[in-house]
Design a protein around this motif. Structure first.
Motif, PDB file in Angstrom:
ATOM      1  N   PHE A  91      57.137  45.299  14.372  1.00  0.00           N
ATOM      2  CA  PHE A  91      58.002  44.867  16.334  1.00  0.00           C
ATOM      3  C   PHE A  91      56.606  44.738  16.803  1.00  0.00           C
ATOM      4  CE2 PHE A  91      61.609  44.201  18.982  1.00  0.00           C
ATOM      5  CZ  PHE A  91      62.070  43.522  18.381  1.00  0.00           C
ATOM      6  N   PRO A  92      56.607  44.322  18.092  1.00  0.00           N
ATOM      7  CA  PRO A  92      56.190  45.242  19.380  1.00  0.00           C
ATOM      8  C   PRO A  92      56.961  46.331  20.380  1.00  0.00           C
ATOM      9  CG  PRO A  92      55.761  42.452  19.244  1.00  0.00           C
ATOM     10  CD  PRO A  92      56.826  43.422  18.623  1.00  0.00           C
ATOM     11  N   PRO A  93      56.042  47.415  20.272  1.00  0.00           N
ATOM     12  CA  PRO A  93      57.417  48.999  21.231  1.00  0.00           C
ATOM     13  C   PRO A  93      57.828  48.817  22.002  1.00  0.00           C
ATOM     14  CG  PRO A  93      55.647  49.689  19.734  1.00  0.00           C
ATOM     15  CD  PRO A  93      54.988  47.715  19.743  1.00  0.00           C
ATOM     16  N   MET A  94      57.147  47.740  22.853  1.00  0.00           N
ATOM     17  CA  MET A  94      57.732  47.127  24.616  1.00  0.00           C
ATOM     18  C   MET A  94      59.022  45.952  24.491  1.00  0.00           C
ATOM     19  SD  MET A  94      57.379  48.962  27.461  1.00  0.00           S
ATOM     20  CE  MET A  94      55.935  50.577  27.312  1.00  0.00           C
ATOM     21  N   HIS A  95      59.216  45.280  22.960  1.00  0.00           N
ATOM     22  CA  HIS A  95      60.237  44.379  23.216  1.00  0.00           C
ATOM     23  C   HIS A  95      61.731  44.739  22.820  1.00  0.00           C
ATOM     24  CE1 HIS A  95      57.686  40.162  22.791  1.00  0.00           C
ATOM     25  NE2 HIS A  95      57.270  40.950  23.714  1.00  0.00           N
ATOM     26  N   TYR A  96      61.702  46.511  23.017  1.00  0.00           N
ATOM     27  CA  TYR A  96      62.831  46.512  22.754  1.00  0.00           C
ATOM     28  C   TYR A  96      62.703  48.465  22.966  1.00  0.00           C
ATOM     29  CZ  TYR A  96      66.739  48.579  19.874  1.00  0.00           C
ATOM     30  OH  TYR A  96      68.006  49.039  19.791  1.00  0.00           O
ATOM     31  N   ALA A  97      62.485  48.112  24.669  1.00  0.00           N
ATOM     32  CA  ALA A  97      62.044  49.268  25.331  1.00  0.00           C
ATOM     33  C   ALA A  97      63.083  49.510  26.106  1.00  0.00           C
ATOM     34  CB  ALA A  97      60.761  48.984  26.276  1.00  0.00           C
ATOM     35  N   THR A  98      64.346  48.477  26.324  1.00  0.00           N
ATOM     36  CA  THR A  98      65.845  49.155  27.354  1.00  0.00           C
ATOM     37  C   THR A  98      65.760  50.431  27.343  1.00  0.00           C
ATOM     38  OG1 THR A  98      67.052  48.173  26.008  1.00  0.00           O
ATOM     39  CG2 THR A  98      66.081  46.693  26.779  1.00  0.00           C
TER      40      THR A  98
END
Ligand SMILES: NC(=O)c1ccc[n+]([C@@H]2O[C@H](COP(=O)([O-])OP(=O)(O)OC[C@H]3O[C@@H](n4cnc5c(N)ncnc54)[C@H](O)[C@@H]3O)[C@@H](O)[C@H]2O)c1
Length: 368
Positions: free
Chosen positions: A169-176
């Motif tokens: 999973f791309p790290p920044m796609h779950y950055a909130t």
């Protein structure tokens, strides 16, 4: 809507945390639960005594009695389900992130506007004890003028045992979790982002989402603000104790997250002065029935012991989230993490990943 807000919870892994909160909240009830696997559905239903059980999300949408749907399914389902729920006239809460593409986030904003219903992204990081404490330092003027904010979310999901969709999973796609405390404290939205990728994850993960970096580090420019923020995310093949952190630097005080879990954060009050602070819980802001869930465990008077129960995780944030969602519905107002804010926070991460893939190009966050 007469009486209590009738909530259906969809997705009962993490979602099970919220079932007791809606059951105990004085203005809500957990009317129904839904997840695909019937055996697990019945297990949770029996555990909490919820009678109405569904294996198909679409069936919930047809039930008039349901006022609100809280979505806690895997990330790829969030935007699709939120749009269907809003279009069906249901107030909608959704776990993070709002969606996995800019277009998905914009669709959620449009559906929320068209429906007039409440949408809330259930961002745990802006209701933790530490966040509420730091925001109090800012709101009371103790911190002075904010000069800089930094956040991180470092996790090692290389280990076996996670649902399949996480690997690669791309790290920044779950950055909130890393972004939102900075944006909530600064009170500003993200205007544009530049991001660099660093390191390389193993081939079999990298190829799943075409996302090669071990770490992604972004600089965010904020709209109508002199501030910028820095955010770091890692998910695979980088060793560190788990951390979701934020630091805030001010002209009078600065707040830094702990280095090692359990140490407690540090407040700096001068060039030489540093003090570890004990963070209070913020149960007094909540109805009596759910206030105990802001602490790690709930005291059972009859048996005279404290038990660690579902509903009290993520820095005591869960009861605050359930309360804000329910009160927004009752008070007929937007929730704090409404669709536009949720979309900005989520798209900032999506655009950061895009920037990293383009070698650090500046990407503007769309205005939905
Ligand atoms: N701090 C936080 O905010 C936080 C913490 C943990 C998880 N989460 C988020 O919560 C979500 C769920 O995480 P999890 O660990 O429980 O995931 P999971 O994959 O273990 O569980 C997903 C649940 O959703 C259900 N589900 C999936 N598709 C469905 C469908 N079409 N209809 C009905 N039910 C469906 C599954 O049956 C299961 O109950 C993820 O998006 C995750 O990012 C957020």
């Amino acid at each position: 809507m007469a009486g209590k807000v009738k909530v259906a919870v969809v997705g009962l892994g993490f979602g099970a945390e919220f079932v007791p909160l809606y059951q105990k909240h004085p203005d809500a009830e957990c009317y129904a639960i839904c997840q695909r696997n019937e055996e697990n559905l019945n297990k949770i239903g029996d555990q909490f005594g919820v009678e109405r059980r569904f294996t198909k999300f679409e069936d919930l949408l047809k039930i008039d009695e349901i006022d609100a749907i809280h979505i806690v399914t895997p990330p790829a389902e969030h935007a699709r389900m939120a749009v269907l729920s809003l279009n069906a006239g249901k107030h909608t809460a959704c776990t993070v992130p709002t969606g996995l593409a800019k277009e998905e986030c914009i669709e959620v904003v449009k559906a929320r506007r068209k429906s007039g219903r409440v949408y809330m992204m259930m961002e745990t990081a802006v209701y933790t004890r530490e966040f509420l404490y730091a925001r109090e330092l800012v709101d009371t003027g103790k911190l002075g003028k904010i000069q800089f904010l930094r956040g991180s979310h470092q996790q090692n999901m290389s280990l076996p045992g996670w649902p399949d969709y996480w690997y690669g999973f791309p790290p920044m796609h779950y950055a909130t979790h890393a972004l939102s405390p900075l944006l909530a404290i600064s009170g500003a939205a993200v205007k544009s982002v530049v991001c660099q990728g660093s390191g390389t994850i193993r081939e079999e993960y990298a190829e799943k989402y075409n996302s090669p970096f071990a770490i992604e580090t972004a600089l965010l420019a904020l709209r109508n603000s002199d501030l910028s923020c820095e955010v770091t995310r890692s998910l695979f093949d980088t060793i560190r104790q788990y951390r979701e952190s934020f630091d805030v630097y001010g002209t009078k005080l600065s707040f830094e997250w702990e280095q090692i879990a359990g140490e407690g954060p540090v407040v700096y009050s001068g060039y030489e002065d540093a003090e570890r602070v004990e963070i209070p819980d913020y149960g007094h802001r909540l109805p009596r029935e759910i206030a105990p869930y802001t602490i790690h465990g709930v005291y059972d008077e009859e048996h005279e012991h404290t038990s660690f129960v579902q509903g009290a995780g993520h820095g005591g944030s869960h009861p605050h989230l359930a309360h804000e969602f329910i009160r927004a519905i009752i008070e007929k107002r937007e929730s704090y993490v409404d669709a536009e804010r949720a979309a900005n926070w989520t798209m900032a991460g999506i655009c950061a990943h895009e920037s990293a893939l383009k070698g650090g190009e500046r990407i503007e966050i769309p205005l939905p």
